[in-house]
Write a protein that holds these residues in place. Structure first.
Motif, short mmCIF file in Angstrom:
data_model
loop_
_atom_site.label_atom_id
_atom_site.label_comp_id
_atom_site.label_asym_id
_atom_site.label_seq_id
_atom_site.Cartn_x
_atom_site.Cartn_y
_atom_site.Cartn_z
N ALA A 243 0.84 -1.20 0.00
CA ALA A 243 0.00 0.00 0.00
C ALA A 243 0.88 1.25 0.00
CB ALA A 243 -0.92 0.01 1.22
N VAL A 244 1.96 1.22 0.77
CA VAL A 244 2.90 2.33 0.79
C VAL A 244 3.57 2.48 -0.58
CG1 VAL A 244 5.08 3.15 1.79
CG2 VAL A 244 3.32 2.16 3.27
N GLU A 255 4.16 12.37 4.00
CA GLU A 255 3.79 11.17 4.73
C GLU A 255 2.69 10.42 3.99
OE1 GLU A 255 1.45 10.32 8.83
OE2 GLU A 255 3.36 11.40 9.09
N ILE A 256 2.79 9.11 3.97
CA ILE A 256 1.77 8.27 3.34
C ILE A 256 0.80 7.74 4.39
CG2 ILE A 256 1.39 6.08 2.14
CD1 ILE A 256 4.05 6.60 0.66
N VAL A 257 1.34 7.21 5.47
CA VAL A 257 0.50 6.63 6.51
C VAL A 257 1.33 6.52 7.78
CG1 VAL A 257 1.11 4.23 5.97
CG2 VAL A 257 -1.11 4.72 7.03
N ALA A 294 -5.62 -1.82 3.02
CA ALA A 294 -4.57 -1.25 2.18
C ALA A 294 -5.14 -0.32 1.11
CB ALA A 294 -3.76 -2.38 1.52
N SER A 295 -6.31 -0.64 0.58
CA SER A 295 -6.97 0.24 -0.40
C SER A 295 -7.26 1.59 0.22
CB SER A 295 -8.29 -0.38 -0.88
OG SER A 295 -8.10 -1.66 -1.39
N GLU A 296 -7.68 1.58 1.48
CA GLU A 296 -8.01 2.83 2.17
C GLU A 296 -6.77 3.63 2.52
OE1 GLU A 296 -12.03 1.89 4.56
OE2 GLU A 296 -10.46 0.41 4.90
N ILE A 297 -5.65 2.94 2.75
CA ILE A 297 -4.39 3.65 2.98
C ILE A 297 -4.02 4.46 1.74
CG2 ILE A 297 -1.90 3.32 3.24
CD1 ILE A 297 -2.51 1.02 5.15
N TYR A 340 -3.99 2.45 11.93
CA TYR A 340 -3.28 3.32 11.00
C TYR A 340 -4.06 4.62 10.78
CZ TYR A 340 -6.24 1.84 7.03
OH TYR A 340 -7.29 1.59 6.19
N PHE A 341 -3.32 5.66 10.42
CA PHE A 341 -3.89 6.99 10.26
C PHE A 341 -3.40 7.60 8.95
CE2 PHE A 341 -4.01 6.02 14.70
CZ PHE A 341 -5.14 6.65 15.21
#
Length: 458
Positions: A243-244, A255-257, A294-297, A340-341
């Motif tokens: 996802a990253v 920042e990605i997550v 992961a899609s939402e990240i 996760y944020f």
């Protein structure tokens, strides 16, 4: 029997007591733990001695482990050798089956989402469907593993599923022929000068696969496309690292997550490296209620950085991270260890990612009546720390006049996937508007559009 029970309880209590006591609070915790362990051992021995039929120790211990983890959240579980092998299959290999992502809810097997272009998807299985029978045999009250094992099988063989769907008066049967579910997570195509990249799941090497898709699209056109659609609908998620990597394909920096664990210091942040593989071309991301984890990240990162327009429906809302903790060569504990944020500090747990433009899938004839399964519907799900009221997100709004065409009217126009059609049309309108704006600008200002430094005006 009593002597054996007391001896076992004493041994466990002794092991716990060997932990150094540093404060009265810790001492009290240890005392409580000893009492609870003694209670468990007592029940274990009573079942062994008095249950109506003999019971294997392994069965009782496995039941105790499963019950303990089920008391936590829907995503923590114990993986025995079979489960471990299934997990590797999901992230690395291929198998014979139907192509369904399912969960267990109140003793029933419930569909999270069918994988795109698989036998289940082509047979019309929908997110939110309940599977009550397999080949006429009731599976209610059984285990999810047993149901999955029955649905998998030799390619070319068939299985009959009995489906209960909200909005239908009666259950109905669907016979599906199993096929090889080849986990090719990334596919691409070109329509109307626009590159469409579909990610079905976040298995290994997806980030590199997306880069290859971009190169393939450019090679087919002989130049860059006018824009991209990143389709992550019904994508159940997968590996955090991938996802990253996918987010990094489209981001220049930032920042990605972040993932945050139990303690204040348990924070890990992931950042984009310099370089956008698309050169900053317009990007629309499609999500729906089956887009999870992961899609939402990816969607959250691209939305927060204003790199992409998120379109479709509110996503699933799984904002937790699971860590695989090996217990032996063939078993492991899958434990929720963090939340996760998104870059703006938002947790998607329960609420999901809200699209910038909500577009219903009106080419689906029962999209209004069919129930959509989300994280907030799962028993024992983690509560969003900010106290988001998930129900408020489901309040129906006034019908949008853009989305009033019927399924039959869409078919007459040759539109089979309205959300994708709308994304492509939006990109085309955006490109046309940009071209018109560029054509009306003075030459000096127009040079800024193609990458030269723009003059500052006072």
């Amino acid at each position: 029997m009593m002597k054996s029970r007391l001896a076992r309880a004493s041994a466990i209590a002794l092991a716990v007591a060997l932990v150094p006591v540093t404060t009265s609070a810790i001492s009290q915790v240890e005392s409580d733990t000893q009492a609870e362990i003694a209670k468990f051992v007592d029940i274990f021995e009573r079942v062994k001695a008095d249950y109506v039929e003999p019971v294997d120790d392994d069965k009782l211990v496995r039941g105790a482990i499963d019950g303990m983890l089920a008391a936590l959240d829907p995503h923590s579980s114990y993986l025995d050798a079979r489960d471990f092998a299934n997990l590797r299959t999901q992230t690395e290999g291929m198998y014979g089956g139907l192509g369904l992502s399912v969960t267990m809810q109140d003793g029933a097997v419930k569909v999270i989402a069918p994988t795109r272009e698989t036998p289940a998807d082509k047979a019309g299985i929908k997110a939110g469907d309940y599977i009550t029978h397999l080949d006429g045999k009731l599976i209610y009250g059984g285990t999810l593993d047993d149901a999955v094992d029955q649905m998998r099988g030799e390619p070319g063989t068939s299985i009959k599923l009995t489906i209960v769907r909200e909005g239908r008066d009666k259950p109905f049967d669907v016979t599906i022929t199993r096929a090889i579910i080849d986990l090719k997570p990334v596919t691409w195509e070109v329509k109307d000068d626009i590159g469409i990249i579909t990610i079905a799941s976040f298995t290994s090497s997806v980030g590199e696969d997306v880069n290859e898709a971009i190169r393939g699209i450019e090679a087919k056109l002989g130049r860059k496309p006018t824009g991209y659609v990143l389709d992550m609908r019904s994508n159940p998620g997968g590996l955090l690292d991938e996802a990253v990597a996918v987010s990094d394909v489209f981001l220049q920096k930032g920042e990605i997550v972040s993932q945050r664990g139990r303690h204040k210091g348990d924070i890990e942040r992931y950042y984009a490296r310099p370089g956008d593989s698309t050169g900053g071309l317009p990007l629309i991301v499609l999500v729906d209620s089956g887009s999870a984890s992961a899609s939402e990240i990816v969607a959250g990162a691209l939305q927060d950085h204003r790199r992409a327009l998120i379109m479709g429906e509110r996503s699933f809302g799984k904002g937790s991270v699971q860590t695989l903790l090996p217990l032996s060569r063939t078993s492991a504990l899958k434990l929720t260890t963090a939340r996760y944020f998104t870059p703006s500090g938002k947790s998607v747990q329960e609420g999901g990612i809200e699209p910038d433009i909500a577009v219903p899938q009106i080419s689906d004839p029962d999209y209004k009546t069919r129930m959509k399964l989300r994280e907030s519907d799962l028993r024992g799900h983690l509560i969003n720390e900010i106290g988001l009221d998930d129900k408020d997100l489901e309040v129906d709004k006034l019908e949008d006049p853009r989305f009033t065409m019927t399924t039959e009217q869409l078919k007459e126009k040759g539109i089979e996937d309205f959300q994708l059609y709308y994304a492509l049309a939006t990109l085309q309108r955006t490109t046309l508007a940009s071209a018109r704006l560029s054509a009306t600008r003075p030459i000096a200002a127009r040079s800024a559009v193609v990458g030269r430094p723009a003059a500052r005006r006072n």
